[in-house]
Design a protein around this motif. Structure first.
Motif, PDB file in Angstrom:
ATOM      1  N   ALA A   1      12.671  -7.889   5.803  1.00  0.00           N
ATOM      2  CA  ALA A   1      11.799  -9.057   5.624  1.00  0.00           C
ATOM      3  C   ALA A   1      10.324  -8.666   5.633  1.00  0.00           C
ATOM      4  CB  ALA A   1      12.072 -10.074   6.737  1.00  0.00           C
ATOM      5  N   ASP A   2       9.511  -9.455   4.936  1.00  0.00           N
ATOM      6  CA  ASP A   2       8.050  -9.318   4.932  1.00  0.00           C
ATOM      7  C   ASP A   2       7.589  -7.954   4.440  1.00  0.00           C
ATOM      8  OD1 ASP A   2       7.842 -11.914   6.038  1.00  0.00           O
ATOM      9  OD2 ASP A   2       8.176 -11.094   8.051  1.00  0.00           O
ATOM     10  N   VAL A   3       8.316  -7.413   3.462  1.00  0.00           N
ATOM     11  CA  VAL A   3       7.951  -6.131   2.868  1.00  0.00           C
ATOM     12  C   VAL A   3       7.771  -6.258   1.357  1.00  0.00           C
ATOM     13  CG1 VAL A   3       8.708  -3.741   2.453  1.00  0.00           C
ATOM     14  CG2 VAL A   3       9.091  -4.800   4.692  1.00  0.00           C
ATOM     15  N   ALA A   4       8.615  -7.042   0.700  1.00  0.00           N
ATOM     16  CA  ALA A   4       8.538  -7.217  -0.750  1.00  0.00           C
ATOM     17  C   ALA A   4       7.932  -8.583  -1.072  1.00  0.00           C
ATOM     18  CB  ALA A   4       9.922  -7.096  -1.372  1.00  0.00           C
ATOM     19  N   PHE A   5       6.971  -8.588  -1.986  1.00  0.00           N
ATOM     20  CA  PHE A   5       6.244  -9.821  -2.311  1.00  0.00           C
ATOM     21  C   PHE A   5       6.055  -9.945  -3.818  1.00  0.00           C
ATOM     22  CE2 PHE A   5       4.783  -8.240   1.784  1.00  0.00           C
ATOM     23  CZ  PHE A   5       4.797  -9.366   2.605  1.00  0.00           C
ATOM     24  N   MET A   6       6.058 -11.177  -4.296  1.00  0.00           N
ATOM     25  CA  MET A   6       5.556 -11.430  -5.646  1.00  0.00           C
ATOM     26  C   MET A   6       4.052 -11.221  -5.632  1.00  0.00           C
ATOM     27  SD  MET A   6       5.683 -14.959  -7.886  1.00  0.00           S
ATOM     28  CE  MET A   6       7.475 -14.967  -8.013  1.00  0.00           C
ATOM     29  N   GLY A   7       3.506 -10.653  -6.722  1.00  0.00           N
ATOM     30  CA  GLY A   7       2.074 -10.409  -6.793  1.00  0.00           C
ATOM     31  C   GLY A   7       1.272 -11.685  -6.975  1.00  0.00           C
ATOM     32  N   ASP A   8      -0.020 -11.532  -7.093  1.00  0.00           N
ATOM     33  CA  ASP A   8      -0.992 -12.625  -7.164  1.00  0.00           C
ATOM     34  C   ASP A   8      -0.831 -13.444  -8.446  1.00  0.00           C
ATOM     35  OD1 ASP A   8      -4.206 -13.257  -6.313  1.00  0.00           O
ATOM     36  OD2 ASP A   8      -3.717 -13.469  -8.423  1.00  0.00           O
TER      37      ASP A   8
ATOM     38  N   HIS B   1       1.440 -11.526 -10.718  1.00  0.00           N
ATOM     39  CA  HIS B   1       2.667 -12.133 -10.198  1.00  0.00           C
ATOM     40  C   HIS B   1       3.926 -11.654 -10.915  1.00  0.00           C
ATOM     41  CE1 HIS B   1       2.076 -14.697 -13.726  1.00  0.00           C
ATOM     42  NE2 HIS B   1       3.307 -15.124 -13.579  1.00  0.00           N
ATOM     43  N   GLN B   2       3.776 -10.987 -12.063  1.00  0.00           N
ATOM     44  CA  GLN B   2       4.945 -10.421 -12.733  1.00  0.00           C
ATOM     45  C   GLN B   2       5.264  -9.017 -12.232  1.00  0.00           C
ATOM     46  OE1 GLN B   2       7.152 -11.827 -14.397  1.00  0.00           O
ATOM     47  NE2 GLN B   2       6.205 -13.768 -14.912  1.00  0.00           N
ATOM     48  N   LEU B   3       4.660  -8.670 -11.112  1.00  0.00           N
ATOM     49  CA  LEU B   3       5.013  -7.433 -10.405  1.00  0.00           C
ATOM     50  C   LEU B   3       5.550  -7.801  -9.030  1.00  0.00           C
ATOM     51  CD1 LEU B   3       1.907  -5.191 -11.197  1.00  0.00           C
ATOM     52  CD2 LEU B   3       4.211  -4.921 -12.127  1.00  0.00           C
ATOM     53  N   ILE B   4       6.514  -7.038  -8.561  1.00  0.00           N
ATOM     54  CA  ILE B   4       6.979  -7.155  -7.190  1.00  0.00           C
ATOM     55  C   ILE B   4       6.351  -6.015  -6.396  1.00  0.00           C
ATOM     56  CG2 ILE B   4       8.962  -7.177  -5.643  1.00  0.00           C
ATOM     57  CD1 ILE B   4       8.718  -9.600  -7.540  1.00  0.00           C
ATOM     58  N   VAL B   5       5.699  -6.385  -5.313  1.00  0.00           N
ATOM     59  CA  VAL B   5       4.964  -5.433  -4.474  1.00  0.00           C
ATOM     60  C   VAL B   5       5.827  -5.038  -3.279  1.00  0.00           C
ATOM     61  CG1 VAL B   5       2.978  -5.197  -2.926  1.00  0.00           C
ATOM     62  CG2 VAL B   5       2.717  -6.312  -5.167  1.00  0.00           C
ATOM     63  N   ILE B   6       5.931  -3.748  -3.030  1.00  0.00           N
ATOM     64  CA  ILE B   6       6.616  -3.233  -1.850  1.00  0.00           C
ATOM     65  C   ILE B   6       5.544  -2.687  -0.912  1.00  0.00           C
ATOM     66  CG2 ILE B   6       8.406  -1.706  -0.966  1.00  0.00           C
ATOM     67  CD1 ILE B   6       9.398  -3.777  -3.021  1.00  0.00           C
ATOM     68  N   ALA B   7       5.368  -3.336   0.221  1.00  0.00           N
ATOM     69  CA  ALA B   7       4.293  -2.977   1.155  1.00  0.00           C
ATOM     70  C   ALA B   7       4.716  -1.808   2.035  1.00  0.00           C
ATOM     71  CB  ALA B   7       3.909  -4.183   2.008  1.00  0.00           C
ATOM     72  N   ARG B   8       4.935  -0.681   1.396  1.00  0.00           N
ATOM     73  CA  ARG B   8       5.217   0.586   2.081  1.00  0.00           C
ATOM     74  C   ARG B   8       4.417   1.668   1.372  1.00  0.00           C
ATOM     75  NH1 ARG B   8       7.972   0.690   6.905  1.00  0.00           N
ATOM     76  NH2 ARG B   8       8.986   2.659   6.362  1.00  0.00           N
ATOM     77  N   ASP B   9       4.160   2.780   2.061  1.00  0.00           N
ATOM     78  CA  ASP B   9       3.370   3.833   1.443  1.00  0.00           C
ATOM     79  C   ASP B   9       3.955   5.225   1.659  1.00  0.00           C
ATOM     80  OD1 ASP B   9       2.907   4.102   4.137  1.00  0.00           O
ATOM     81  OD2 ASP B   9       0.749   3.696   4.037  1.00  0.00           O
ATOM     82  N   ASP B  10       5.236   5.311   2.058  1.00  0.00           N
ATOM     83  CA  ASP B  10       5.840   6.615   2.316  1.00  0.00           C
ATOM     84  C   ASP B  10       6.773   7.015   1.185  1.00  0.00           C
ATOM     85  OD1 ASP B  10       7.418   4.368   3.637  1.00  0.00           O
ATOM     86  OD2 ASP B  10       8.891   5.992   3.709  1.00  0.00           O
ATOM     87  N   ASP B  11       6.823   8.316   0.920  1.00  0.00           N
ATOM     88  CA  ASP B  11       7.634   8.830  -0.177  1.00  0.00           C
ATOM     89  C   ASP B  11       9.125   8.634   0.071  1.00  0.00           C
ATOM     90  OD1 ASP B  11       5.478   9.731  -1.773  1.00  0.00           O
ATOM     91  OD2 ASP B  11       5.288  11.538  -0.547  1.00  0.00           O
ATOM     92  N   THR B  12       9.532   8.514   1.321  1.00  0.00           N
ATOM     93  CA  THR B  12      10.945   8.282   1.612  1.00  0.00           C
ATOM     94  C   THR B  12      11.386   6.926   1.083  1.00  0.00           C
ATOM     95  OG1 THR B  12      10.841   9.682   3.578  1.00  0.00           O
ATOM     96  CG2 THR B  12      12.686   8.140   3.436  1.00  0.00           C
TER      97      THR B  12
END
Length: 463
Positions: free
Chosen positions: A141-148, A283-294
């Motif tokens: 939860a609270d990691v993937a978001f629709m963009g602006d 908003h036609q992008l899905i954002v994943i709020a992570r920054d690690d290569d794993t």
């Protein structure tokens, strides 16, 4: 075939409000218009007014809010025949459709796409594994978001944005860089970057504060205010200088990160790309709020890709898969100990994470080198600090060659080096789950569904 987002513009407020009132609790408000006929037919069968029904819909009936209507249909009036994905051309309109027959079959054999099937699930799949049973996981939860969602002509070409960036400080003592960001949409990910920027006054700035950013605000007054002033939603009209859906939760999740990952909502290939924190995603992008290569590696594995295909929907004549935060990301079970609710620093020394990260980084480096060969490009810093460097063609010849170097073209061709890089990543991810490294895709999908159900049951039991 009227989509859920087009109901009001197609039918008018009175008709839509009446639909919502009559079908409250039976049809989700986001669902397409065609689903109301499925619910009408289900109710008639349940009341004994009909024995069976057969209806045609767009193939998006299989997922999202639409599928919640089919969930009820399948529970009350079992689906005994279906064609999950067929071309449909009528009066020049070309779409992809699903044909669904449900109710009393009178002993007729169950068939899916013209072949016998043990059962037909509400996503119009057959067989033993029912992926409609997959649940959203709290750990995702609270990691993937629709963009602006901007809601107006806030986007401007790079040359104009740079002219504003070079201007002296505004009367408030602040630079225009406060309200200007590079802006990307799905085309910038699957094709070449278009060098677009966006005016963004945030979600709390007052009109009096915004007007002190002279040139961007004056542009907004001319290009955006007239259109937004007539918007039927009062808040959009009153706050015309703000984006209609600026996604503050997304920006809060990204605040402590230098980069994040995006994928185009609708695309032929499920591609993820690293983006700098200062860039605004559409908003036609899905954002994943992570920054690690794993995390990047797990997302780019064939296991996550095939899971997203089974749990997602399809769009358009090209039947391109659609990725959503809720059904495709939040249901996906990451390897234990590498889940999105765990800070990357906590598993940085985990050998499984190290191996995935190395394979993911290698894949990314190879792709970048193919997209922008060093002999064809020059790297220049932006006109003011804080933004990603510009990657520019060295000359006219280089520009012509680079035009065809896109991620879509690369994955259409899938050269040996790319296939091998993905295979190495897949082996690393399989090992992280404790599976055989050469595990088959269907076997892996079955295991992922079991893992999802186990974790969903555990989180339900802990409430």
């Amino acid at each position: 075939f009227l989509g859920g987002k087009l109901l009001r513009s197609g039918l008018g407020d009175h008709a839509v409000d009446t639909l919502f009132r009559v079908y409250d609790g039976r049809v989700p408000r986001e669902a397409d218009l065609v689903t109301y006929w499925f619910e009408k037919a289900r109710a008639q069968i349940a009341d004994g007014k009909a024995k069976r029904a057969g209806l045609v819909s767009t193939n998006s009936i299989r997922g999202g809010a639409n599928r919640r209507v089919l969930d009820r249909v399948a529970a009350d009036a079992p689906i005994f025949a279906a064609w999950s994905d067929e071309p449909w051309v009528v009066d020049g309109a070309a779409v992809r459709v699903s044909l669904v027959c449900f109710g009393q079959s009178d002993g007729a054999p169950v068939t899916l796409d013209g072949h016998p099937a043990p059962a037909i699930h509400s996503d119009l799949s057959g067989g033993g594994s029912d992926f409609t049973m997959a649940k959203r996981l709290a750990e995702n939860a609270d990691v993937a978001f629709m963009g602006d969602t901007k809601g107006g002509a806030f986007d401007v070409p790079g040359d104009l944005a740079r002219a504003w960036l070079r201007e002296p400080l505004n009367p408030n003592g602040r630079p225009n860089s406060d309200v200007l960001k590079p802006w990307i949409n799905g085309l910038d990910v699957t094709r070449r970057p278009r060098d677009m920027w966006i005016i963004d006054f945030g979600w709390t700035m007052s009109e009096a504060e915004a007007e002190l950013y002279g040139a961007p605000f004056d542009y907004a007054v001319e290009k955006i205010k007239p259109e937004r002033a007539t918007n039927r939603r009062g808040s959009y009209a009153r706050n015309w200088w703000r984006h209609v859906e600026p996604r503050p939760a997304m920006w809060t999740a990204l605040a402590a990160r230098d980069r994040y990952f995006v994928t185009a909502t609708v695309a032929r290939h499920r591609l993820f790309k690293e983006i700098g924190r200062s860039v605004s995603p559409d908003h036609q992008l899905i954002v994943i709020a992570r920054d690690d290569d794993t995390t990047f590696g797990v997302l780019h594995s064939r296991f996550h890709e095939t899971w997203s295909l089974r749990l997602g929907t399809w769009l358009g004549v090209g039947n391109d898969p659609r990725y959503t935060p809720t059904t495709t990301f939040e249901t996906f079970p990451f390897p234990a100990g590498l889940t999105p609710n765990i800070p990357a620093a906590d598993y940085a020394a985990d050998p499984r994470a190290v191996r995935i990260a190395a394979a993911a980084k290698r894949l990314d480096e190879l792709r970048r080198a193919w997209l922008n060969p060093p002999d064809l490009v020059v790297v220049e810093p932006e006109v003011v600090p804080g933004y990603p460097d510009r990657i520019l063609p060295k000359d006219v010849r280089a520009a012509a060659l680079l035009k065809d170097r896109t991620l879509t073209k690369l994955y259409n061709e899938r050269p040996t080096w790319l296939a091998n890089a993905h295979a190495a990543l897949d082996r690393a991810v399989a090992a992280a789950y404790g599976w055989p490294e050469e595990i088959g895709t269907e076997d892996a999908l079955g295991r992922l569904l079991v893992l999802n159900r186990e974790r969903a049951a555990a989180q339900a039991g802990s409430r």
